[in-house]
Design an enzyme around this catalytic site. Sequence first.
Site, PDB file in Angstrom:
ATOM      1  CE  LYS A 257      -3.323   2.486   3.139  1.00  0.00           C
ATOM      2  NZ  LYS A 257      -4.218   2.183   4.302  1.00  0.00           N
ATOM      3  CG  ASP A 262      -5.900   7.379   5.270  1.00  0.00           C
ATOM      4  OD1 ASP A 262      -6.597   7.952   4.479  1.00  0.00           O
ATOM      5  OD2 ASP A 262      -6.033   6.382   5.623  1.00  0.00           O
ATOM      6  CE  LYS A 269      -6.824   7.658   8.877  1.00  0.00           C
ATOM      7  NZ  LYS A 269      -7.580   6.579   9.296  1.00  0.00           N
ATOM      8  CG  ASP A 280      -2.100   4.945   5.402  1.00  0.00           C
ATOM      9  OD1 ASP A 280      -1.931   3.875   6.141  1.00  0.00           O
ATOM     10  OD2 ASP A 280      -3.093   5.236   4.909  1.00  0.00           O
ATOM     11  CG  ASP A 339     -10.281   6.655   7.230  1.00  0.00           C
ATOM     12  OD1 ASP A 339      -8.986   6.732   6.725  1.00  0.00           O
ATOM     13  OD2 ASP A 339     -10.270   6.682   8.518  1.00  0.00           O
ATOM     14  CD  GLU A 341      -6.870   5.089   2.747  1.00  0.00           C
ATOM     15  OE1 GLU A 341      -7.924   5.035   3.668  1.00  0.00           O
ATOM     16  OE2 GLU A 341      -5.778   4.877   3.145  1.00  0.00           O
ATOM     17  NE  ARG A 343     -10.786  -1.706   3.582  1.00  0.00           N
ATOM     18  CZ  ARG A 343     -11.410  -2.009   4.514  1.00  0.00           C
ATOM     19  NH1 ARG A 343     -12.761  -2.743   4.969  1.00  0.00           N
ATOM     20  NH2 ARG A 343     -10.625  -1.972   5.872  1.00  0.00           N
TER      21      ARG A 343
HETATM   22  N1  BES Z   1      -4.389   3.774   7.139  1.00  0.00           N
HETATM   23  C1  BES Z   1      -5.672   3.533   8.007  1.00  0.00           C
HETATM   24  C2  BES Z   1      -5.226   2.538   9.108  1.00  0.00           C
HETATM   25  C3  BES Z   1      -4.378   2.911   9.973  1.00  0.00           C
HETATM   26  C4  BES Z   1      -4.649   3.435  11.403  1.00  0.00           C
HETATM   27  C5  BES Z   1      -2.938   2.400   9.900  1.00  0.00           C
HETATM   28  C6  BES Z   1      -4.001   3.645  12.432  1.00  0.00           C
HETATM   29  C7  BES Z   1      -2.002   3.033  10.893  1.00  0.00           C
HETATM   30  C8  BES Z   1      -2.425   3.373  12.234  1.00  0.00           C
HETATM   31  C9  BES Z   1      -6.743   2.817   7.009  1.00  0.00           C
HETATM   32  O1  BES Z   1      -6.740   3.573   5.780  1.00  0.00           O
HETATM   33  C10 BES Z   1      -7.989   3.299   7.628  1.00  0.00           C
HETATM   34  O2  BES Z   1      -8.308   4.331   7.930  1.00  0.00           O
HETATM   35  N2  BES Z   1      -8.896   2.079   7.881  1.00  0.00           N
HETATM   36  C11 BES Z   1     -10.028   2.336   8.481  1.00  0.00           C
HETATM   37  C12 BES Z   1     -10.953   1.307   7.807  1.00  0.00           C
HETATM   38  C13 BES Z   1     -12.538   1.260   8.277  1.00  0.00           C
HETATM   39  C14 BES Z   1     -12.982   2.761   7.944  1.00  0.00           C
HETATM   40  C15 BES Z   1     -13.144   0.273   7.551  1.00  0.00           C
HETATM   41  C16 BES Z   1     -10.038   1.781   9.986  1.00  0.00           C
HETATM   42  O3  BES Z   1      -9.245   0.894  10.366  1.00  0.00           O
HETATM   43  O4  BES Z   1     -10.662   2.645  10.934  1.00  0.00           O
HETATM   44 ZN    ZN Z   2      -8.065   5.301   5.779  1.00  0.00          ZN
HETATM   45 ZN    ZN Z   3      -4.896   4.213   5.047  1.00  0.00          ZN
END
Ligand code: BES
Ligand code: ZN
Ligand code: ZN
Length: 489
Positions: A257, A262, A269, A280, A339, A341, A343
């Site tokens: 990724k 992000d 966020k 990220d 968020d 994104e 995937r």
């Molecule tokens: N980049 C984030 C995940 C992340 C969080 C990485 C903290 C490192 C530290 C990812 O893109 C994300 O925001 N995922 C969401 C998915 C959800 C909306 C289904 C999450 O995990 O909250």
């Molecule tokens: Zn995200």
């Molecule tokens: Zn992310």
Amino acid sequence: MKIKINKKIESRIGLLIVPVFKENLNKLPSSYPKAISNLIQKLVKNKEFKAKNSEMVSTYLDDKNFPEKALIIGVGSNKRFNIRAAKELGGNIGKYIKTAKKKEATVIIPKEILPLAFELVEGMLLMQYEFNKFKTKGKKDKISLEKIDIVVEEESKELAKRIERAQIFSSTIDYVKDLINSPSNIVDSEYFAAEANKVAKKNNYKIVILNNKDLTKLKWGALLAVNRESHKEAKCVAIQYEGAANKREKPIVLIGKGITFDSGGYNLKPSNYIEEMHQDMAGGATVLGIFDLLRKLNIKKNVIGIIPLAENLIGANAYRPSDIITSFSGLTIEITNTDAEGRLILADAITYGLKFDPEAIITIATLTGSVISALGDRYAGLIGNSVSLRKSLEKAGKETDDLGWGLPLHRDHKKKMDSKIADVRNCDNETAKYAGASKGAAFLERFVKKNKWCHIDIAGTAFIDDPKPYQTKGATASGLEMLVKFLES
Ligand code: BES
Ligand code: ZN
Ligand code: ZN
């Protein structure tokens, strides 16, 4: 860094480091100079040193034949001395050298440590890392380690190889950490692609860099949706290494990724979370780091590295929750959360990866906050459709102390990603909080189809506030050592 192997102590400056096993307290190894053995015996007699793990005694030596200062460091019992212990011992020594601000260090390695000299030296080197490339002041006068003398009873080719390997790994890991730690206004998609190009040219790998125009023509609808508000182009890097004797052997496809920032998009966020999101792209940087190593380590596999690059921002042209987009695979995706994104960009990259007829696909990404709740910062999450592939990665993780732990992928997780109005959705809002790591992987699986695949969720391990003894704060290059070991076995 200069590293020399010697049979006796040569340096007269800096530090002399002497690791001591409990079992050796009664009969100290003959490689320890008399004066040092006497010193240890005196400490033991006065109950000032028991050789407990990580126990440290430091003292000035005041002897013309030795470096200025000694650090006697306990290693505990040699029965418990393993890969992790060796890396941690190296890390503790490395940290001591760094805080002592010395240019030279002489390290006596007792024979029990020799098989794990790679881990020891790697730990020492990794602790010298500092993210200071953006500091313009104070760097000139800084004293940092320039030379290590290793003192052993017997020199050998294997030892020299282990030490060289430690230098190769630590310099690549430093490179990966710099990429991850750097802010998004510096490491954007263009910068990243240029770095990938450098790695490819240096090693004579084939490389393809798809830009906005190519991706639009090819209809990478998911990657392009995420990048819509960025002022930088969406990109996808594909690097090819042919290490197998048979060029036609099916490749391992590694997909990392590469979200350069992000913000969360319209599902913005909050503070305390958003600031870290320049990191990220850790999965992408780790894949690039692996390519920096493949040739040097002469790995006998065909490997393809794919790094989709985008930036998830907000603005009038950004994608919205409720949008329906068409991915490169043709599958339509309902955006239920902007968020989620990572995937999306991985989905298009996986579809691209299928064209290489892979032996296996491995995705590596800071994908979900949920994996942090499940596993913390010790284990990366391993989720996939092949038990054997997952077990191999788990094993490689154990052998490098770059650990992974299996999480389930159940039909229920897959079902939750069904959309009422499109082929799939990117987040199940009703129960989004639960089993998020598994559901993120379940989304990816739709694009992987029947190919052998494992996903490594490094959201908890890629950058950390509470580092282990051989780690520095911030980026860790989590997954790099696990994957290299996997490719080597
Ligand atoms: N980049 C984030 C995940 C992340 C969080 C990485 C903290 C490192 C530290 C990812 O893109 C994300 O925001 N995922 C969401 C998915 C959800 C909306 C289904 C999450 O995990 O909250
Ligand atoms: Zn995200
Ligand atoms: Zn992310």
